[in-house]
Design a protein around this motif. Sequence first.
Motif, PDB file in Angstrom:
ATOM      1  N   ILE A 103      -9.326   2.729   7.354  1.00  0.00           N
ATOM      2  CA  ILE A 103     -10.012   2.333   6.125  1.00  0.00           C
ATOM      3  C   ILE A 103     -10.564   0.917   6.266  1.00  0.00           C
ATOM      4  O   ILE A 103     -11.703   0.640   5.885  1.00  0.00           O
ATOM      5  CB  ILE A 103      -9.059   2.452   4.912  1.00  0.00           C
ATOM      6  CG1 ILE A 103      -8.771   3.932   4.624  1.00  0.00           C
ATOM      7  CG2 ILE A 103      -9.639   1.757   3.690  1.00  0.00           C
ATOM      8  CD1 ILE A 103      -7.672   4.166   3.620  1.00  0.00           C
ATOM      9  N   CYS A 112       0.853  -1.196   0.000  1.00  0.00           N
ATOM     10  CA  CYS A 112       0.000   0.000   0.000  1.00  0.00           C
ATOM     11  C   CYS A 112       0.891   1.250   0.000  1.00  0.00           C
ATOM     12  O   CYS A 112       2.043   1.204   0.405  1.00  0.00           O
ATOM     13  CB  CYS A 112      -0.952  -0.001   1.189  1.00  0.00           C
ATOM     14  SG  CYS A 112      -0.211   0.282   2.781  1.00  0.00           S
ATOM     15  N   PRO A 165      -3.873   5.051   9.051  1.00  0.00           N
ATOM     16  CA  PRO A 165      -4.818   5.290   7.952  1.00  0.00           C
ATOM     17  C   PRO A 165      -5.393   4.008   7.350  1.00  0.00           C
ATOM     18  O   PRO A 165      -6.597   3.919   7.131  1.00  0.00           O
ATOM     19  CB  PRO A 165      -3.987   6.066   6.932  1.00  0.00           C
ATOM     20  CG  PRO A 165      -2.947   6.754   7.734  1.00  0.00           C
ATOM     21  CD  PRO A 165      -2.619   5.799   8.844  1.00  0.00           C
ATOM     22  N   ILE A 166      -4.563   3.002   7.108  1.00  0.00           N
ATOM     23  CA  ILE A 166      -5.092   1.768   6.528  1.00  0.00           C
ATOM     24  C   ILE A 166      -5.953   1.014   7.540  1.00  0.00           C
ATOM     25  O   ILE A 166      -6.918   0.350   7.177  1.00  0.00           O
ATOM     26  CB  ILE A 166      -3.960   0.874   5.953  1.00  0.00           C
ATOM     27  CG1 ILE A 166      -4.529  -0.192   5.002  1.00  0.00           C
ATOM     28  CG2 ILE A 166      -3.170   0.208   7.047  1.00  0.00           C
ATOM     29  CD1 ILE A 166      -5.098   0.354   3.747  1.00  0.00           C
ATOM     30  N   SER A 177       1.806   6.699   2.493  1.00  0.00           N
ATOM     31  CA  SER A 177       0.983   7.596   3.300  1.00  0.00           C
ATOM     32  C   SER A 177      -0.204   6.873   3.948  1.00  0.00           C
ATOM     33  O   SER A 177      -0.803   7.388   4.880  1.00  0.00           O
ATOM     34  CB  SER A 177       0.474   8.758   2.443  1.00  0.00           C
ATOM     35  OG  SER A 177      -0.299   8.264   1.369  1.00  0.00           O
ATOM     36  N   PHE A 178      -0.537   5.672   3.466  1.00  0.00           N
ATOM     37  CA  PHE A 178      -1.645   4.910   4.032  1.00  0.00           C
ATOM     38  C   PHE A 178      -1.205   3.896   5.077  1.00  0.00           C
ATOM     39  O   PHE A 178      -2.048   3.269   5.713  1.00  0.00           O
ATOM     40  CB  PHE A 178      -2.420   4.174   2.933  1.00  0.00           C
ATOM     41  CG  PHE A 178      -3.304   5.068   2.139  1.00  0.00           C
ATOM     42  CD1 PHE A 178      -4.491   5.531   2.664  1.00  0.00           C
ATOM     43  CD2 PHE A 178      -2.942   5.465   0.864  1.00  0.00           C
ATOM     44  CE1 PHE A 178      -5.313   6.363   1.940  1.00  0.00           C
ATOM     45  CE2 PHE A 178      -3.756   6.294   0.131  1.00  0.00           C
ATOM     46  CZ  PHE A 178      -4.943   6.749   0.660  1.00  0.00           C
ATOM     47  N   ARG A 179       0.065   3.702   5.268  1.00  0.00           N
ATOM     48  CA  ARG A 179       0.546   2.696   6.202  1.00  0.00           C
ATOM     49  C   ARG A 179       0.270   3.113   7.647  1.00  0.00           C
ATOM     50  O   ARG A 179       0.284   4.288   7.983  1.00  0.00           O
ATOM     51  CB  ARG A 179       2.046   2.471   6.015  1.00  0.00           C
ATOM     52  CG  ARG A 179       2.342   1.835   4.699  1.00  0.00           C
ATOM     53  CD  ARG A 179       3.804   1.572   4.525  1.00  0.00           C
ATOM     54  NE  ARG A 179       4.034   1.167   3.136  1.00  0.00           N
ATOM     55  CZ  ARG A 179       5.193   1.179   2.552  1.00  0.00           C
ATOM     56  NH1 ARG A 179       6.259   1.563   3.214  1.00  0.00           N
ATOM     57  NH2 ARG A 179       5.308   0.805   1.313  1.00  0.00           N
TER      58      ARG A 179
END
Length: 196
Positions: free
Chosen positions: A178, A166, A174-175, A169-171
């Motif tokens: 989500i 991924c 944030p993930i 910035s999503f690690r």
Amino acid sequence: MASILELAGVALAALLSENFVLVSCMGIGTRTEAFRDPMDAVRTGYCLTAVMVLGALCAWLIDFFLLGRFGWQHYRLLVLALLIPGLVAGLRKFLKVCIPELSRRIDGQLKSVATNCAALGSALLISQRSYSLPAALIFALCGGIGATVALASFAGLQNEVDLESCPRSFRGIPIQLITAGLMAMALVGYYGLHLD
């Protein structure tokens, strides 16, 4: 007395459409290990379930025999806010004296459940909705089972997600948010489900 169909509706609502962790966002403040380790999530979940069922029983008895009878409903939140940590403290002491090996294994989870808003929230919802005693116990039991399944599923998904694939910035958080949002959206289809 509540009919079987009403009790089934309460059970389905607690499991699916009113899931404490995913839909109501209660119980999220549990141990952070419960969001990473599926076994810790299961242990936290069954501690939460036990406290929710005991809390539902005590809350119903206090609300029916004490607060409702004497017109003290305005003290409900205060009484319930003191009831849940008191129950957890009593349960921890009981386990420490009677079953020390079990106490050693789940003491950390029981500590975190003392301040878990799912335990207080279930007792408060039971009082506000004026459930009968069987409906209150089923709501608490199924709500605890639903929270356990949500925590264990989330922890299992965290172990399966490949964070290297991924975007950077999503690690991390944030993930995780989500993932929790997608799990909650899966339950939106059950919202408003009633057995008539």
